[in-house]
Design a protein around this motif. Structure first.
Motif, PDB file in Angstrom:
ATOM      1  N   SER A 197     -14.878 140.299   9.152  1.00 23.93           N
ATOM      2  CA  SER A 197     -16.243 139.452   9.383  1.00 23.93           C
ATOM      3  C   SER A 197     -16.283 138.179   8.900  1.00 23.93           C
ATOM      4  CB  SER A 197     -17.012 140.389   8.387  1.00 23.93           C
ATOM      5  OG  SER A 197     -17.211 140.322   7.172  1.00 23.93           O
ATOM      6  N   CYS A 198     -15.355 137.850   8.487  1.00 22.34           N
ATOM      7  CA  CYS A 198     -15.337 136.193   7.736  1.00 22.34           C
ATOM      8  C   CYS A 198     -15.457 135.447   8.941  1.00 22.34           C
ATOM      9  CB  CYS A 198     -14.156 136.137   7.083  1.00 22.34           C
ATOM     10  SG  CYS A 198     -13.792 136.665   5.551  1.00 22.34           S
ATOM     11  N   ARG A 199     -16.281 134.347   8.501  1.00 27.25           N
ATOM     12  CA  ARG A 199     -16.822 133.176   9.447  1.00 27.25           C
ATOM     13  C   ARG A 199     -16.509 131.883   8.843  1.00 27.25           C
ATOM     14  NH1 ARG A 199     -16.087 136.946  12.083  1.00 27.25           N
ATOM     15  NH2 ARG A 199     -17.481 137.946  13.695  1.00 27.25           N
ATOM     16  N   SER A 200     -15.977 130.835   9.257  1.00 28.22           N
ATOM     17  CA  SER A 200     -15.540 129.683   8.491  1.00 28.22           C
ATOM     18  C   SER A 200     -16.114 128.346   9.038  1.00 28.22           C
ATOM     19  CB  SER A 200     -14.101 129.499   8.544  1.00 28.22           C
ATOM     20  OG  SER A 200     -13.653 128.223   8.041  1.00 28.22           O
ATOM     21  N   THR A 201     -16.578 127.545   8.317  1.00 33.32           N
ATOM     22  CA  THR A 201     -17.166 126.163   8.930  1.00 33.32           C
ATOM     23  C   THR A 201     -16.185 125.368   9.683  1.00 33.32           C
ATOM     24  OG1 THR A 201     -16.979 125.138   6.713  1.00 33.32           O
ATOM     25  CG2 THR A 201     -18.963 126.102   7.242  1.00 33.32           C
ATOM     26  N   CYS A 239     -18.367 135.968   4.386  1.00 34.54           N
ATOM     27  CA  CYS A 239     -17.670 137.314   4.503  1.00 34.54           C
ATOM     28  C   CYS A 239     -18.670 138.587   4.041  1.00 34.54           C
ATOM     29  CB  CYS A 239     -16.543 137.341   4.093  1.00 34.54           C
ATOM     30  SG  CYS A 239     -15.115 136.012   4.175  1.00 34.54           S
ATOM     31  N   ASP A 295     -22.826 131.354  16.063  1.00 33.79           N
ATOM     32  CA  ASP A 295     -22.855 132.264  17.184  1.00 33.79           C
ATOM     33  C   ASP A 295     -24.057 132.985  17.438  1.00 33.79           C
ATOM     34  OD1 ASP A 295     -23.282 134.500  15.218  1.00 33.79           O
ATOM     35  OD2 ASP A 295     -21.169 134.958  14.895  1.00 33.79           O
ATOM     36  N   MET A 317     -16.540 129.523   3.700  1.00 30.65           N
ATOM     37  CA  MET A 317     -16.478 130.842   4.387  1.00 30.65           C
ATOM     38  C   MET A 317     -17.691 131.743   4.114  1.00 30.65           C
ATOM     39  SD  MET A 317     -12.335 131.616   4.743  1.00 30.65           S
ATOM     40  CE  MET A 317     -12.625 133.101   5.814  1.00 30.65           C
ATOM     41  N   TYR A 345     -20.253 126.434  11.954  1.00 26.64           N
ATOM     42  CA  TYR A 345     -20.118 127.591  12.522  1.00 26.64           C
ATOM     43  C   TYR A 345     -21.201 128.164  12.977  1.00 26.64           C
ATOM     44  CZ  TYR A 345     -19.016 132.365  14.017  1.00 26.64           C
ATOM     45  OH  TYR A 345     -18.638 133.504  14.663  1.00 26.64           O
TER      46      TYR A 345
END
Length: 491
Positions: A247-251, A240, A259, A238, A257
């Protein structure tokens, strides 16, 4: 002996402020410099120079001293790890040299160079695990075909007689591989011992950022790389923004991931990368790389780009960071044709709007103005150096070192640099080690505003398996818990 430096923002002024040192999670271990700026007992000495640094010296390390500790000043604190290693039981006068210690994440590889003297060119070299030659388990030898055959999967050895060095590569390291190792040259007779060199390898389970601070200009891209140990390969990765759980984004299960602004990729071997496609000013912040229960901080800084680009013959490093109250000396290199030209130093993003601070033809640049800014030209080395003293946060910004061309047909040749003046504190080394029974010194440096702070300390409660970091001090409540400081801290 070991040294470390660190510090961040504070509040109230008081000349007799105290600096503190305590073992993480143990309030009773708190020791303070007090009004005298010094603390000493049978095991430790703490001294504050009242200018910008305090040191903690352990007189005689014991195995039980291995732990995380905090340097503290005002509301600021920074972590330091002390590791105590068992000393080798035998000392040799060696002609074989190597670095004293290595740290590597579990599951990764390590290559170690062992240097030797010319008289050993034709001798057999070897690599073994142990603290003495007599008890050392041979892992690889230059006269053993297995060291370059199947065993290469774990340990291999290669001798380069031209460079007078042999290298050992260890692959897929495990935590159990931690310990003392010896690289040796076989002498081959009963009258002389083998010549050997010691090193200590520490195989760590955890997560680390390749660079804990990265920067880029607005509109450019930047990539952060976080490496992890073998046990974390199947854990969720992750990214963050510190203090903002949303705001955390995970694979995720795909290991990727993406955007419109960021791409995160996990190679499933030992690293994942976070790439910002087009930096914006608001991206400046502290972030967390996270894998399982492990996490490590990374700071991203976005700089405004210079509005004008020149093809320059003047070169200067691109960025400097310095603690508030400190000094900074910057070299500006130029081409030989500029030896007789005037050199100058100015603050601003373009030559037209740049405020001149020092010139080599201005006596004030080597007179009273030297208290703040001075410039010195060395035509032999083709470099002019600028020294800025007692820097403040307001001094942060773009600067130029320039060579005055002196005609209307050609622009001055200039080089850009960005100076960031930081209020805070820092440990010179965030991890230190020493052999049991030896001494070790930790050094923490702080910015000007922290010289005279009232002591308002807090203790960070470290989540299980996490490592305390400087960034912990700047994160939101979603990531941190705090306890009140001890009322009876010893002076």
């Amino acid at each position: 002996m070991v040294s470390t430096n660190r510090l961040p923002p504070g509040l109230l002024a008081n000349r007799d402020s105290e600096k503190m040192w305590f073992r993480s999670g143990d309030l009773r271990s708190c020791r303070s410099t007090g009004s005298e700026g010094i603390y000493e007992d049978s095991s430790v000495v703490i001294r504050d120079d009242r200018i910008g640094a305090f040191t903690v010296t352990y007189k005689k390390l014991e195995k039980g001293d291995t732990a995380w500790y905090w340097c503290s000043a005002g509301q600021q604190k920074t972590p330091v790890r002390i590791m105590v290693k068992p000393p080798p039981t035998t000392t040799f006068h060696c002609k074989v040299t190597m670095d004293g210690e290595y740290s590597v994440l579990e599951g990764r590889s390590l290559t170690i160079p062992c240097h030797y003297e010319p008289e050993y060119v034709s001798h057999v070299k070897y690599w073994c695990q142990g603290r003495t030659r007599e008890s050392c388990t041979i892992l690889a030898r230059t006269d053993d075909a297995r060291s370059i055959g199947p065993a290469v999967e774990k340990v291999s050895i290669f001798d380069d007689p031209v460079q007078l060095v042999f290298t050992v590569t260890m692959n897929n390291l495990k935590e159990g591989d931690s310990g003392w190792y010896i690289c040796g040259v076989e002498i081959g007779n009963l009258m002389n011992r083998d010549d050997i060199g010691y090193t200590y390898i520490n195989v760590i389970h955890g997560l680390s950022a390749v660079h804990s601070q990265v920067s880029g200009e607005k509109g450019s891209s930047v990539t952060v790389e976080c490496v992890y140990s073998e046990k974390l390969r199947d854990s969720e990765k992750m990214w963050c923004r510190s203090g903002d759980p949303r705001s955390c984004r995970s694979t995720g299960s795909e290991g990727i991931y993406e955007d419109s602004s960021v791409v995160i990729r996990d190679d499933r071997i030992g690293a994942f990368t976070v790439t910002y496609k087009k930096l914006e000013k608001r991206d400046t912040a502290w972030y967390w790389c996270s894998a399982g229960e492990q996490r490590t901080p990374v700071r991203i800084m976005v700089k405004p780009p210079p509005t004008t680009t020149f093809h320059c013959k003047v070169t200067v490093d691109g960025e400097y960071s310095v603690l508030e109250g400190g000094s900074l000396t910057i070299p500006c290199h130029y081409e030989p044709q500029y030896i007789g030209n005037v050199k100058y130093w100015c603050q601003g993003k373009t030559r037209d709007s740049c405020t001149i601070l020092a010139r080599t033809d201005d006596a004030r640049s080597i007179g009273p103005a030297m208290e703040k800014v001075s410039i010195f030209d060395d035509p032999v080395q083709l470099v002019s150096t600028v020294t800025m003293n007692n820097l403040k946060e307001g001094d942060s910004g773009w600067y130029m070192c320039g060579v005055e061309i002196g005609n209307t047909w050609k622009a001055d040749d200039i080089g850009y640099t960005y100076i960031r003046v930081i209020h805070g504190w820092s440990a010179v080394h965030s991890q230190m080690s020493g052999a049991e029974g030896s001494s070790v010194t930790v050094k923490c440096v702080y910015s000007e505003r922290l010289r005279h702070l009232n002591f308002l300390s807090f203790i960070h409660v470290i989540p299980k398996f996490s490592v305390p970091t400087h960034a912990d001090l700047q994160t939101g409540a979603a990531f941190l818990k705090f306890l009140a400081p001890p009322e009876d801290c010893e002076h």
